[in-house]
Write an enzyme that holds these catalytic residues in place. Sequence first.
Site, PDB file in Angstrom:
ATOM      1  N   CYS A 181       0.763  -0.729  -0.236  1.00  0.00           N
ATOM      2  CA  CYS A 181      -0.651  -0.264   0.373  1.00  0.00           C
ATOM      3  C   CYS A 181       1.021   0.855   0.248  1.00  0.00           C
ATOM      4  O   CYS A 181       0.051   2.644  -0.544  1.00  0.00           O
ATOM      5  CB  CYS A 181      -0.918   0.387   1.139  1.00  0.00           C
TER       6      CYS A 181
ATOM      7  N   CYS B  93      -2.309  -2.783   8.480  1.00  0.00           N
ATOM      8  CA  CYS B  93      -2.437  -1.393   8.980  1.00  0.00           C
ATOM      9  C   CYS B  93      -2.139  -1.022  10.985  1.00  0.00           C
ATOM     10  O   CYS B  93      -1.099  -0.878  10.576  1.00  0.00           O
ATOM     11  CB  CYS B  93      -3.377  -0.445   8.793  1.00  0.00           C
TER      12      CYS B  93
END
Length: 147
Positions: free
Chosen positions: A33, A103
Site C-alpha cells: 500500500c 495497518c
Amino acid sequence: MYSEKVMDHFEHPRNVGEIENASGVGTVGNAKCGDIMRIYLDIDEQGIIRDVKFKTFGCGAAVATSSMATELVKGKSIQEAMEVTNKAVMEALDGLPPVKVHCSLLAEEAIHAALWDYAQKHGITIEGLEKPKSDIHEGEEEAEEEY
Ligand code: FES
C-alpha cells in the site's frame, strides 16, 4: 465499517509528532500500500517509556492504529510494550475490517523497530524482539540486506 474508536483516533490522533534525540526510532513501511509509519520512543534509565510520538503517512486505519499503539505503550516498561501486538491494538480499537488488518501490523512493527533501535544503541537484548523486517530507517547502511 469502522468502529467509533477507530474514527475517534483517526480524527483526533494522540501523540502525533516527533521526539528530538529519541531513545529509539523505528520506521516501517508496507510495500503493497506504500504506507509508512515512524515511531519515536523516549525511554528512561529504568526502561520505562516516558514519551512516545508517531508520524504516519498512510491510510486512516494506519493513523488510528499508530495513535492507539502509542497510547498503549506510553508509561509502560519495555517488556509490557512487547505485548502490544497488532491484535492488542485492534482489540483496543474495537476491531478493524479484514482488509485493514495489515495497518495494525504496521503499528506493531513500528514499535518493535523503535525498540530494536533502542536496544542497538544501548547494546542490550530485548527478550522476544527480532530484527525488524521492514525497517526503512533513513541513512542506514543495512537497508539493502533485507531485499
Ligand atoms: Fe496500508 Fe493501511 S492501507 S497501512
